[in-house]
Scaffold this motif. Structure first.
Motif, PDB file in Angstrom:
ATOM      1  N   LEU A 184       0.808  -1.217   0.000  1.00  0.00           N
ATOM      2  CA  LEU A 184       0.000   0.000   0.000  1.00  0.00           C
ATOM      3  C   LEU A 184       0.840   1.266   0.000  1.00  0.00           C
ATOM      4  O   LEU A 184       0.372   2.328  -0.393  1.00  0.00           O
ATOM      5  CB  LEU A 184      -0.923   0.017   1.227  1.00  0.00           C
ATOM      6  N   GLY A 185       2.070   1.179   0.475  1.00  0.00           N
ATOM      7  CA  GLY A 185       2.909   2.365   0.590  1.00  0.00           C
ATOM      8  C   GLY A 185       2.706   3.071   1.912  1.00  0.00           C
ATOM      9  O   GLY A 185       1.907   2.658   2.753  1.00  0.00           O
ATOM     10  N   ASP A 186       3.434   4.172   2.111  1.00  0.00           N
ATOM     11  CA  ASP A 186       3.341   4.949   3.343  1.00  0.00           C
ATOM     12  C   ASP A 186       2.113   5.847   3.264  1.00  0.00           C
ATOM     13  O   ASP A 186       2.031   6.744   2.424  1.00  0.00           O
ATOM     14  CB  ASP A 186       4.609   5.785   3.538  1.00  0.00           C
ATOM     15  N   GLN A 187       1.167   5.626   4.161  1.00  0.00           N
ATOM     16  CA  GLN A 187      -0.113   6.314   4.074  1.00  0.00           C
ATOM     17  C   GLN A 187      -0.067   7.767   4.554  1.00  0.00           C
ATOM     18  O   GLN A 187      -1.045   8.504   4.385  1.00  0.00           O
ATOM     19  CB  GLN A 187      -1.167   5.526   4.842  1.00  0.00           C
ATOM     20  N   ARG A 188       1.050   8.204   5.128  1.00  0.00           N
ATOM     21  CA  ARG A 188       1.187   9.619   5.449  1.00  0.00           C
ATOM     22  C   ARG A 188       1.155  10.463   4.183  1.00  0.00           C
ATOM     23  O   ARG A 188       0.651  11.596   4.182  1.00  0.00           O
ATOM     24  CB  ARG A 188       2.465   9.868   6.253  1.00  0.00           C
ATOM     25  N   ALA A 189       1.696   9.923   3.091  1.00  0.00           N
ATOM     26  CA  ALA A 189       1.666  10.651   1.820  1.00  0.00           C
ATOM     27  C   ALA A 189       0.238  10.804   1.321  1.00  0.00           C
ATOM     28  O   ALA A 189      -0.118  11.826   0.719  1.00  0.00           O
ATOM     29  CB  ALA A 189       2.510   9.923   0.780  1.00  0.00           C
ATOM     30  N   TYR A 190      -0.598   9.801   1.563  1.00  0.00           N
ATOM     31  CA  TYR A 190      -2.006   9.882   1.170  1.00  0.00           C
ATOM     32  C   TYR A 190      -2.755  10.844   2.081  1.00  0.00           C
ATOM     33  O   TYR A 190      -3.550  11.681   1.627  1.00  0.00           O
ATOM     34  CB  TYR A 190      -2.629   8.493   1.231  1.00  0.00           C
ATOM     35  N   THR A 191      -2.498  10.773   3.380  1.00  0.00           N
ATOM     36  CA  THR A 191      -3.241  11.567   4.354  1.00  0.00           C
ATOM     37  C   THR A 191      -2.898  13.048   4.269  1.00  0.00           C
ATOM     38  O   THR A 191      -3.739  13.904   4.560  1.00  0.00           O
ATOM     39  CB  THR A 191      -2.956  11.044   5.775  1.00  0.00           C
ATOM     40  N   ARG A 192      -1.685  13.396   3.868  1.00  0.00           N
ATOM     41  CA  ARG A 192      -1.282  14.805   3.781  1.00  0.00           C
ATOM     42  C   ARG A 192      -2.073  15.576   2.732  1.00  0.00           C
ATOM     43  O   ARG A 192      -2.162  16.800   2.803  1.00  0.00           O
ATOM     44  CB  ARG A 192       0.205  14.908   3.419  1.00  0.00           C
ATOM     45  N   PHE A 193      -2.599  14.873   1.752  1.00  0.00           N
ATOM     46  CA  PHE A 193      -3.229  15.538   0.618  1.00  0.00           C
ATOM     47  C   PHE A 193      -4.715  15.197   0.535  1.00  0.00           C
ATOM     48  O   PHE A 193      -5.156  14.137   0.966  1.00  0.00           O
ATOM     49  CB  PHE A 193      -2.551  15.122  -0.694  1.00  0.00           C
ATOM     50  N   MET A 194      -5.469  16.110  -0.023  1.00  0.00           N
ATOM     51  CA  MET A 194      -6.834  15.818  -0.409  1.00  0.00           C
ATOM     52  C   MET A 194      -6.904  15.903  -1.933  1.00  0.00           C
ATOM     53  O   MET A 194      -6.219  16.709  -2.566  1.00  0.00           O
ATOM     54  CB  MET A 194      -7.816  16.793   0.231  1.00  0.00           C
ATOM     55  N   THR A 195      -7.682  15.032  -2.520  1.00  0.00           N
ATOM     56  CA  THR A 195      -7.793  14.978  -3.976  1.00  0.00           C
ATOM     57  C   THR A 195      -9.176  15.465  -4.388  1.00  0.00           C
ATOM     58  O   THR A 195     -10.180  15.045  -3.825  1.00  0.00           O
ATOM     59  CB  THR A 195      -7.586  13.540  -4.487  1.00  0.00           C
ATOM     60  N   ARG A 196      -9.200  16.374  -5.343  1.00  0.00           N
ATOM     61  CA  ARG A 196     -10.457  16.900  -5.861  1.00  0.00           C
ATOM     62  C   ARG A 196     -10.553  16.588  -7.346  1.00  0.00           C
ATOM     63  O   ARG A 196      -9.583  16.706  -8.080  1.00  0.00           O
ATOM     64  CB  ARG A 196     -10.537  18.407  -5.649  1.00  0.00           C
ATOM     65  N   ASP A 197     -11.722  16.177  -7.795  1.00  0.00           N
ATOM     66  CA  ASP A 197     -11.905  15.876  -9.218  1.00  0.00           C
ATOM     67  C   ASP A 197     -11.753  17.131 -10.051  1.00  0.00           C
ATOM     68  O   ASP A 197     -12.295  18.191  -9.713  1.00  0.00           O
ATOM     69  CB  ASP A 197     -13.291  15.275  -9.460  1.00  0.00           C
ATOM     70  N   GLY A 198     -11.016  17.011 -11.151  1.00  0.00           N
ATOM     71  CA  GLY A 198     -10.875  18.137 -12.058  1.00  0.00           C
ATOM     72  C   GLY A 198     -12.175  18.405 -12.811  1.00  0.00           C
ATOM     73  O   GLY A 198     -12.952  17.494 -13.082  1.00  0.00           O
ATOM     74  N   GLU A 199     -12.414  19.660 -13.143  1.00  0.00           N
ATOM     75  CA  GLU A 199     -13.664  20.020 -13.800  1.00  0.00           C
ATOM     76  C   GLU A 199     -13.579  19.915 -15.321  1.00  0.00           C
ATOM     77  O   GLU A 199     -14.585  19.734 -15.987  1.00  0.00           O
ATOM     78  CB  GLU A 199     -14.050  21.448 -13.410  1.00  0.00           C
ATOM     79  N   ASP A 200     -12.355  20.025 -15.860  1.00  0.00           N
ATOM     80  CA  ASP A 200     -12.226  20.135 -17.316  1.00  0.00           C
ATOM     81  C   ASP A 200     -11.923  18.812 -17.995  1.00  0.00           C
ATOM     82  O   ASP A 200     -12.292  18.599 -19.137  1.00  0.00           O
ATOM     83  CB  ASP A 200     -11.128  21.143 -17.661  1.00  0.00           C
ATOM     84  N   VAL A 201     -11.226  17.936 -17.301  1.00  0.00           N
ATOM     85  CA  VAL A 201     -10.798  16.695 -17.929  1.00  0.00           C
ATOM     86  C   VAL A 201     -11.356  15.528 -17.123  1.00  0.00           C
ATOM     87  O   VAL A 201     -11.221  15.482 -15.904  1.00  0.00           O
ATOM     88  CB  VAL A 201      -9.250  16.595 -17.979  1.00  0.00           C
ATOM     89  N   ALA A 202     -12.000  14.602 -17.792  1.00  0.00           N
ATOM     90  CA  ALA A 202     -12.588  13.458 -17.109  1.00  0.00           C
ATOM     91  C   ALA A 202     -11.520  12.677 -16.357  1.00  0.00           C
ATOM     92  O   ALA A 202     -10.443  12.390 -16.902  1.00  0.00           O
ATOM     93  CB  ALA A 202     -13.280  12.552 -18.125  1.00  0.00           C
ATOM     94  N   ASN A 203     -11.810  12.340 -15.115  1.00  0.00           N
ATOM     95  CA  ASN A 203     -10.928  11.536 -14.264  1.00  0.00           C
ATOM     96  C   ASN A 203      -9.621  12.238 -13.910  1.00  0.00           C
ATOM     97  O   ASN A 203      -8.721  11.618 -13.339  1.00  0.00           O
ATOM     98  CB  ASN A 203     -10.608  10.179 -14.920  1.00  0.00           C
ATOM     99  N   ASP A 204      -9.482  13.495 -14.289  1.00  0.00           N
ATOM    100  CA  ASP A 204      -8.291  14.252 -13.886  1.00  0.00           C
ATOM    101  C   ASP A 204      -8.438  14.631 -12.417  1.00  0.00           C
ATOM    102  O   ASP A 204      -9.517  14.994 -11.963  1.00  0.00           O
ATOM    103  CB  ASP A 204      -8.157  15.508 -14.743  1.00  0.00           C
ATOM    104  N   THR A 205      -7.346  14.513 -11.662  1.00  0.00           N
ATOM    105  CA  THR A 205      -7.381  14.863 -10.242  1.00  0.00           C
ATOM    106  C   THR A 205      -6.192  15.738  -9.908  1.00  0.00           C
ATOM    107  O   THR A 205      -5.130  15.647 -10.514  1.00  0.00           O
ATOM    108  CB  THR A 205      -7.344  13.617  -9.345  1.00  0.00           C
ATOM    109  N   THR A 206      -6.389  16.587  -8.918  1.00  0.00           N
ATOM    110  CA  THR A 206      -5.317  17.433  -8.414  1.00  0.00           C
ATOM    111  C   THR A 206      -5.215  17.225  -6.921  1.00  0.00           C
ATOM    112  O   THR A 206      -6.231  17.234  -6.221  1.00  0.00           O
ATOM    113  CB  THR A 206      -5.601  18.917  -8.709  1.00  0.00           C
ATOM    114  N   LYS A 207      -3.996  17.070  -6.425  1.00  0.00           N
ATOM    115  CA  LYS A 207      -3.781  16.847  -5.003  1.00  0.00           C
ATOM    116  C   LYS A 207      -3.457  18.172  -4.320  1.00  0.00           C
ATOM    117  O   LYS A 207      -2.555  18.887  -4.739  1.00  0.00           O
ATOM    118  CB  LYS A 207      -2.638  15.855  -4.782  1.00  0.00           C
ATOM    119  N   TYR A 208      -4.208  18.470  -3.283  1.00  0.00           N
ATOM    120  CA  TYR A 208      -4.016  19.703  -2.529  1.00  0.00           C
ATOM    121  C   TYR A 208      -3.468  19.363  -1.144  1.00  0.00           C
ATOM    122  O   TYR A 208      -4.061  18.565  -0.419  1.00  0.00           O
ATOM    123  CB  TYR A 208      -5.332  20.459  -2.394  1.00  0.00           C
TER     124      TYR A 208
END
Length: 612
Positions: free
Chosen positions: A376-400
């Motif tokens: 699974l990897g180190d989950q701190r990298a997952y927890t540090r970020f929130m992912t929001r779906d992009g509006e312009d490209v299908a399935n595009d995501t940006t990590k904040y």
């Protein structure tokens, strides 16, 4: 240098202007210079110091993260930040500023020169804790200066006039000399104030937050100074003293698990990610609470910013990571998120996180000693970020990055002390003690361990650093499972007790062997040796690299990375296995940063920013 000091000669005006966002006080209050002969007068001067620290921490974070290996630029990144990242910054770069740290120092020097330290309430000195806090702020600023510039002018008197500036011929000192001056020498030696509590008690001046949390504990600062200078046993002395005095345990924390990733994998039948689904203790404990208690709280020292520029100092950090903290429109909370991120995780960060092993305990009833791993990897990298779906490209995501959506910079956390103590123990010749802080947490149960804890380390924990006897045993071993030390690695890589205990698959022998093989391959070395001293150095170097990886996952984007890399490189240069050759730390640092720059860090002058 004249320009740097000249910017702070309006001392009274700077000191008396309060941090209105932090301390709800009247910034127009008139005082007589020096105006610090009453018990409460100095609060306004300390407010000025805190404001100077606020004005320094944007540069502090960017200097460390952009020159480190974990952050990367994007097509939208402004030129000054891009130049920091590729090591081409010149003195015209707005984030290459010795001035911001000297402003803190000169504010502190003014306070220290003028504060009446004889004020008593009965037999209690009402000034001592505040005075110590100012000494700690000055030490922090000097530490940042010497990290960024190698050798810097050192002065302890306030420069209050143009004549002072023109005639100043203070000597330039490096890290070892500055640590000696700040920590060891004279009436203002920081170690003379060891054990002082942070000032102001529970007086709340920022949205109900304890003002003392903006101050740096003296013993933490002493540990940082001595660790930087390679005085490892002294660093460990003060880290231990802080942990014991404040009863700070390494608590049991887990990060959220990336459920989408988990269910898209071929999971072992005895692993159930639902056991920790939604778990977010690590982030919440460290970044989502401001506690008025030292015990159990992840936060040690924070620097908060104003809600808007009319109320005090603001920060650019949220916007650089794609979050407009100061957005005032009416379209809704989604409008705070920016499409044009300027700083993102690097490929090195992502690869390190993804390649980490996640440890777990069998979900089958009655099989608590059956352990396993999942990729699974180190989950701190997952927890540090929130992912929001992009509006312009299908399935595009940006990590904040979630970290700076609070407009707060964390200078020190309890994990800082534990992991830096591990670094000190390792360099003292106790790599098993360091690994224990990663794996199990130091408790009395390790006194009977026969797998990796040596007799010398067990003696260390009942003598010089009595974690496992007397009051230390009561605090760090606890009477319940929730009131004792746990390993730090579990924050991102451990499900339940998957990283802990004899049955764990996370073992020192395995991890060290893997890291030694990685180092040998990377640098074309052969670490095999029959010399016991050199064999210990091989082990120490490998554990140090494990700690470096842990720092990456635990402290990413908080403003410490490049300083960590430089400190470790310096210590590798000072002591490495004979087979590794001279200047191994410089070669190691060059390799760490090769994806960002072609600079050769075997030349130590390349480590530093140009001094304005």
């Amino acid at each position: 240098m004249k320009k740097t000091i000249f910017s702070v000669v309006a001392m009274v005006a700077l000191l008396v202007s309060s941090c209105s966002d932090m301390l709800d006080v009247d910034s127009g209050r008139e005082v007589e210079t020096p105006g610090m002969n009453q018990a409460s007068d100095s609060l306004y001067f300390v407010a000025g110091i805190l404001q100077a620290v606020q004005q320094a921490v944007d540069a502090y974070v960017l200097q460390n993260e952009m020159r480190g290996d974990l952050a990367d630029v994007t097509p939208y990144t402004e030129l000054d930040i891009r130049q920091l990242a590729n090591f081409s910054a010149t003195t015209s770069n707005k984030y290459d500023s010795a001035y911001v740290y000297y402003r803190v120092i000169n504010n502190c020097n003014y306070y220290l020169a003028h504060r009446d330290t004889t004020i008593l309430d009965g037999t209690y000195n009402v000034v001592r804790n505040e005075y110590a806090a100012v000494l700690a702020f000055r030490a922090w600023a000097y530490l940042q200066l010497v990290r960024n510039y190698g050798k810097v002018k050192f002065f302890t008197r306030p420069l209050e006039s143009l004549t002072d500036i023109e005639t100043d011929n203070s000597e330039e000192l490096g890290i070892h000399e500055i640590v000696a001056r700040l920590a060891d020498d004279g009436e203002q030696a920081l170690r003379r104030f060891s054990g002082c509590e942070r000032p102001y008690g529970t007086w709340a001046g920022y949205d109900g937050m304890w003002l003392g949390q903006c101050c740096i504990p003296v013993d933490v600062m002493l540990g940082e100074l001595y660790l930087e200078a390679g005085r490892y046993a002294e660093a460990a002395d003060y880290y231990f003293k802080y942990l014991l005095q404040n009863r700070v345990v390494a608590v049991n924390l887990l990060s959220s698990v990336d459920m989408n990733k988990a269910y898209n994998m071929n999971l072992p039948s005895d692993y159930s990610p639902t056991m920790v689904q939604g778990s977010n203790e690590w982030f919440q404990h460290n970044f989502e609470q401001f506690s008025t208690e030292a015990t159990g709280a992840g936060t040690i020292t924070i620097i908060p910013f104003a809600a808007d520029k009319f109320r005090g100092v603001t920060t650019v950090l949220p916007s650089l990571f794609g979050y407009d903290y100061y957005y005032s429109g009416s379209e809704g909370s989604d409008s705070r998120y920016l499409d044009e991120l300027q700083i993102v995780p690097s490929s090195v960060y992502n690869q390190l996180a993804d390649s980490s092993v996640y440890y777990y305990t069998s979900a089958f009833p009655g099989q608590e000693n059956v352990k396993g791993t999942v990729a699974l990897g180190d989950q701190r990298a997952y927890t540090r970020f929130m992912t929001r779906d992009g509006e312009d490209v299908a399935n595009d995501t940006t990590k904040y990055l979630r970290l700076y959506q609070y407009a707060v910079v964390w200078l020190f956390r309890s994990t800082t002390v534990w992991l830096h103590l591990a670094e000190a123990f390792n360099r003292m010749g106790h790599p098993d003690a360091a690994f224990a802080i990663l794996k199990d947490g130091i408790t009395t149960s390790l006194l009977s361990d026969t797998t990796y804890i040596t007799d010398a380390t067990k003696e260390l924990w009942v003598s010089r650093y009595p974690f496992c006897t007397g009051e230390g045993a009561t605090i760090f071993s606890g009477s319940t499972a929730d009131e004792r030390n746990y390993g730090i690695h579990r924050h991102g890589c451990g499900d339940q007790t998957g990283t802990e205990g004899t049955f764990s698959m996370y073992q020192m022998s395995t991890e060290v062997a893997r890291k030694v093989a990685e180092i040998d391959k990377m640098f074309n070395l052969n670490s095999a040796t029959s010399d016991p001293d050199d064999s210990l150095k091989v082990l120490i170097n490998a554990v140090e690299d494990l700690l470096c990886d842990e720092y990456a996952m635990e402290f990413a984007f908080e403003g410490t990375r490049y300083s960590d890399l430089m400190r470790l490189a310096r210590h590798k240069n000072e002591s490495s296995p004979a087979s590794y050759g001279a200047n191994f730390g410089g070669r190691w640092l060059t390799r760490k940063l090769a994806h960002k720059t072609d600079k050769n860090f075997e030349d130590e002058s390349n480590w530093y920013l140009p001094m304005k």
